[in-house]
Design a protein around this motif. Sequence first.
Motif, PDB file in Angstrom:
ATOM      1  N   ASP A  27      53.236  43.873  30.456  1.00 21.91           N
ATOM      2  CA  ASP A  27      52.179  42.912  30.177  1.00 21.91           C
ATOM      3  C   ASP A  27      51.863  42.135  31.445  1.00 21.91           C
ATOM      4  N   CYS A  28      50.638  42.241  31.909  1.00 19.43           N
ATOM      5  CA  CYS A  28      50.234  41.567  33.137  1.00 19.43           C
ATOM      6  C   CYS A  28      49.917  40.101  32.842  1.00 19.43           C
ATOM      7  N   ILE A  29      50.473  39.228  33.656  1.00 17.57           N
ATOM      8  CA  ILE A  29      50.246  37.793  33.519  1.00 17.57           C
ATOM      9  C   ILE A  29      49.318  37.347  34.641  1.00 17.57           C
ATOM     10  N   PRO A  30      48.247  36.649  34.337  1.00 17.51           N
ATOM     11  CA  PRO A  30      47.375  36.155  35.407  1.00 17.51           C
ATOM     12  C   PRO A  30      48.133  35.236  36.349  1.00 17.51           C
ATOM     13  N   ARG A  31      47.928  35.432  37.638  1.00 17.85           N
ATOM     14  CA  ARG A  31      48.631  34.591  38.615  1.00 17.85           C
ATOM     15  C   ARG A  31      48.170  33.144  38.524  1.00 17.85           C
ATOM     16  N   ARG A  32      46.898  32.962  38.301  1.00 23.84           N
ATOM     17  CA  ARG A  32      46.363  31.601  38.241  1.00 23.84           C
ATOM     18  C   ARG A  32      45.493  31.461  37.002  1.00 23.84           C
ATOM     19  N   SER A  33      45.587  30.299  36.357  1.00 22.08           N
ATOM     20  CA  SER A  33      44.744  29.966  35.207  1.00 22.08           C
ATOM     21  C   SER A  33      43.842  28.805  35.601  1.00 22.08           C
ATOM     22  N   VAL A  34      42.541  29.010  35.463  1.00 22.34           N
ATOM     23  CA  VAL A  34      41.556  28.014  35.893  1.00 22.34           C
ATOM     24  C   VAL A  34      40.882  27.437  34.651  1.00 22.34           C
ATOM     25  N   PRO A  35      40.975  26.121  34.427  1.00 24.19           N
ATOM     26  CA  PRO A  35      40.316  25.527  33.254  1.00 24.19           C
ATOM     27  C   PRO A  35      38.809  25.471  33.438  1.00 24.19           C
ATOM     28  N   SER A  36      38.114  25.204  32.356  1.00 22.65           N
ATOM     29  CA  SER A  36      36.652  25.229  32.388  1.00 22.65           C
ATOM     30  C   SER A  36      36.070  24.127  33.274  1.00 22.65           C
ATOM     31  N   ASN A  37      36.787  23.008  33.422  1.00 17.14           N
ATOM     32  CA  ASN A  37      36.254  21.926  34.250  1.00 17.14           C
ATOM     33  C   ASN A  37      36.446  22.179  35.736  1.00 17.14           C
ATOM     34  N   SER A  38      37.050  23.314  36.095  1.00 16.62           N
ATOM     35  CA  SER A  38      37.258  23.645  37.506  1.00 16.62           C
ATOM     36  C   SER A  38      36.720  25.024  37.853  1.00 16.62           C
ATOM     37  N   ASN A  39      35.862  25.592  37.015  1.00 14.10           N
ATOM     38  CA  ASN A  39      35.444  26.978  37.245  1.00 14.10           C
ATOM     39  C   ASN A  39      34.248  27.117  38.191  1.00 14.10           C
ATOM     40  N   ASN A  40      33.640  25.996  38.607  1.00 16.49           N
ATOM     41  CA  ASN A  40      32.503  26.026  39.546  1.00 16.49           C
ATOM     42  C   ASN A  40      31.389  26.967  39.067  1.00 16.49           C
ATOM     43  N   VAL A 445      38.122  46.135  41.790  1.00 16.22           N
ATOM     44  CA  VAL A 445      38.354  44.840  41.161  1.00 16.22           C
ATOM     45  C   VAL A 445      37.660  44.850  39.805  1.00 16.22           C
ATOM     46  N   MET A 446      38.430  44.587  38.760  1.00 12.83           N
ATOM     47  CA  MET A 446      37.892  44.559  37.400  1.00 12.83           C
ATOM     48  C   MET A 446      37.640  43.115  36.973  1.00 12.83           C
ATOM     49  N   PHE A 447      36.511  42.903  36.345  1.00 12.44           N
ATOM     50  CA  PHE A 447      36.203  41.624  35.719  1.00 12.44           C
ATOM     51  C   PHE A 447      36.117  41.887  34.213  1.00 12.44           C
ATOM     52  N   ILE A 448      37.019  41.258  33.473  1.00  8.57           N
ATOM     53  CA  ILE A 448      37.198  41.557  32.051  1.00  8.57           C
ATOM     54  C   ILE A 448      36.943  40.296  31.234  1.00  8.57           C
ATOM     55  N   GLY A 449      36.030  40.381  30.281  1.00  6.12           N
ATOM     56  CA  GLY A 449      35.759  39.266  29.379  1.00  6.12           C
ATOM     57  C   GLY A 449      36.622  39.358  28.133  1.00  6.12           C
ATOM     58  N   THR A 450      36.902  38.210  27.529  1.00  2.00           N
ATOM     59  CA  THR A 450      37.735  38.162  26.330  1.00  2.00           C
ATOM     60  C   THR A 450      36.989  37.461  25.197  1.00  2.00           C
ATOM     61  N   ASP A 451      37.566  37.545  24.015  1.00  2.00           N
ATOM     62  CA  ASP A 451      36.954  36.892  22.856  1.00  2.00           C
ATOM     63  C   ASP A 451      37.217  35.394  22.829  1.00  2.00           C
ATOM     64  N   LEU A 456      38.842  37.533  33.182  1.00  4.00           N
ATOM     65  CA  LEU A 456      40.002  37.964  33.960  1.00  4.00           C
ATOM     66  C   LEU A 456      39.541  38.764  35.166  1.00  4.00           C
ATOM     67  N   LYS A 457      40.195  38.535  36.278  1.00  7.91           N
ATOM     68  CA  LYS A 457      39.903  39.240  37.525  1.00  7.91           C
ATOM     69  C   LYS A 457      41.162  39.982  37.932  1.00  7.91           C
ATOM     70  N   ALA A 458      41.089  41.323  37.933  1.00  3.08           N
ATOM     71  CA  ALA A 458      42.279  42.140  38.148  1.00  3.08           C
ATOM     72  C   ALA A 458      42.064  43.097  39.317  1.00  3.08           C
ATOM     73  N   LEU A 459      43.102  43.267  40.113  1.00  2.82           N
ATOM     74  CA  LEU A 459      43.085  44.176  41.255  1.00  2.82           C
ATOM     75  C   LEU A 459      43.739  45.490  40.867  1.00  2.82           C
ATOM     76  N   HIS A 460      43.024  46.587  41.081  1.00  4.26           N
ATOM     77  CA  HIS A 460      43.559  47.915  40.802  1.00  4.26           C
ATOM     78  C   HIS A 460      44.013  48.527  42.116  1.00  4.26           C
ATOM     79  N   ASN A 461      45.304  48.423  42.392  1.00  2.00           N
ATOM     80  CA  ASN A 461      45.902  48.990  43.597  1.00  2.00           C
ATOM     81  C   ASN A 461      46.933  50.011  43.146  1.00  2.00           C
ATOM     82  N   GLU A 462      48.082  50.039  43.750  1.00  2.00           N
ATOM     83  CA  GLU A 462      49.153  50.905  43.264  1.00  2.00           C
ATOM     84  C   GLU A 462      49.613  50.455  41.887  1.00  2.00           C
ATOM     85  N   GLU A 463      49.472  49.182  41.613  1.00  2.00           N
ATOM     86  CA  GLU A 463      49.770  48.621  40.304  1.00  2.00           C
ATOM     87  C   GLU A 463      48.677  47.619  39.954  1.00  2.00           C
TER      88      GLU A 463
END
Length: 764
Positions: A27-40, A445-451, A456-463
């Motif tokens: 299960d991949c965990i996002p390295r950083r979580s950005v709240p809505s008041n800081s999303n620019n 680089v994948m940009f994935i929307g959720t419900d 989510l912004k994910a890097l597709h490298n070796e992992e």
Amino acid sequence: MHPLLSLSVFGLLLPTALMHVVDSPLDCIPRRSVPSNSNNALLFWEEGVFNYSAMLLREDLDLLVVGAREAVFALDLRNISKKITSVEWKASPKQVGDCRRKGKDAETECKNYIRILHEMMDGKMYVCGTNAFDPACKKMSYVDGNLTLMEPEDDGKGKCPFDPFQRHASIMIKNDLYSATSMNFLGSEPVLMLSPHVNPQSGPIRTEIKSSWLYDPNFVSMASMPDSEKGNNDDKVYLFFSETAVEFDYYSKLGVSRVARVCKGDEGGRRTLQKKWTSFLKASLDCPVPGSQLPYIIQDSYRWCDPSLHWKECVFYATFTSQSHTSEISAVCAYHMSDISKQFSEGKYKTPAPVETSYIKWVTFSGEVPQPRPGACINREATNSEIKTTLDLPDKTLQFIRDKPLMDQAIEPIGGRPLLTHKGAAFTQIIVKQVQALDGEKYKVMFIGTDQGKLLKALHNEEMFIIEEVQLFTPPQKIKNLKFSNKMGQIYVGSDISVVQIPPANCERSSTCFDCVLSRDPYCGWDKVERKCVSISSSQSVLIQDMKGNASHCPDAGPVVEPLTRNIRPGRILKLRCPSPSNLAKLIWKRNGIPLPHSPEDGLLILDNSDDNNNNNNSGSYSCLSVEKSKAGEYETVVVNYEVGISLENTAVTQAQCSGQSHSGLIVAVVVLVVCLVLLLTWRVVKRHINLPCDRTKEKGEEPQQTRDLESSDASEPLAAEKPNNHTNTGDGPCISTVNGIEPPCFPVASLKRVYFEIKFFIF
């Protein structure tokens, strides 16, 4: 249901679900979580307008065209918060009335939801809406900064859904509209249909109404593949959807993910399959999530192609969610176009076979496949056989494809497993971009929307590595559409409540070199001169970047963190905060340079129980450090420093003030209590709830009626029938007795009790 058939379902599903468990991604965990008041992010919405779910990029006009409920908006592509123009399209009162009479809700369903927006070859746009369960389409022009809906109005049945909440898919190719939706009011007649524009008199081409073709489907997306060789007409359109499986006999409906294919040159059959697809084939899509016993259901797909490579090198990325209510895991799987094409051109077919004359079981077809191959496009080989169009196909081929449109084998993802699995909010939309990093390599680089309204912004490298998750909508809203403008380098997100514009990277969120490099964002690098994380596309300096997270080239851990001063009073608790720069980091606390055991993640609590005569207290220097690991090593960064001291003088003064305030408060409370008691007694006297010194005459006049009756009935009886004691009664209870013949004022005991309880209640 036959038990052997039930076991056959698990025999087919379990091996697929349990394969690759050992080497499956965690299960991949996002390295950083950005709240809505800081999303620019930039935001657009209008009062009373909802469902911003249809979007069209018009980069030639610098517009983002957005279809919503009863309106179409043209927004500035550079800044969507600026509306250029808009046009309303409401259902007529008659259509709304008909919709209500058919049992639909007037406030939600009997509106015109814009669901289809496509660009036409002449620059105009094709717009379709649900139109109060009476779908319609119109052309729309943009001239001199204004949107105009043009007449006449086209029938939208088979192009746009009736139900505004029903999923659909469509694509326009050279003004020909390919649509996947429902043909009727009830939504029970699903179709994949071609509505020709160049030659409309030829009529639409559509699927057969059979459960073996489409069985309760949920349409997801469509894509065109120009996969024909030069001089041939075998370009194809691919449809991604989910449906109820016909090949599995199960206790309840079992969903499966599919990809279907039709040929652009399909004209239908001459006698069999007239005005129906002769090239419709479908196959299962497998996305084997470890531990799942049921197939995962596709939610969205994105076609990525390298223009310098052959079309067979294109890749379809798709998001999947579980159909089990007990699982919260979503996944991303990728499929080579060559694998999909090979399955349709060379794979075996499934065929229905009766079992015990009561059940239909789908098995591998082992008989002779007719020629030309069922479902094939009219290619060079067919042309050489005197078959110029699908109207020339033999009935044997057409009858085969009518009964057996399902391929036998499922299409496996690249690597045989998901690229990404994530527990939490369900995945909805996905787009994929290729970015060249400073090392010269190109990364996906994948940009994935959720419900839940997160991107989510994910890097597709070796992992797989999730760089960050950004909360876009508050309250959380399902992301229904994702668009990426290559011209502007911006992402546009649609939901029910608003539209959001956000850049693909916000490098300024990283304040240190370690944080910038460990984020492994191909869009960002650390500027050693400016000492900040910047976008590599906007910088001419030499930047530090590493896609494996090697931060050893960083000159230091970042700027010196100035200590914050905090004071603690004896006997009190002080909490030191430490915001973690990364969800993957571990926080370590140090006191005077010595690590503290069991460092808490949510903040350090300091309890000082020293007194003025004890020098052994908890004052000193405290540091919070972030320790994060990558494949290249372990890196330590100071997050915050504190200087903690003991506040003795302030404490003494405060205690003295508190003591003085306590005595003064007690005196005031007593005075207030006495005043309240006097006022209460006075009030009771005025209301005559407490009598003045006993008025015998009045009391006798207020004797009960029963006593007066007794006196009148026996007047000769002596007054010796008086009360056996010297108590006086006022009707409220016994009075206080006389003492030595002196009669005190009459205060009834019941009244005194009542006063006592009222005073007690008033005080407490």
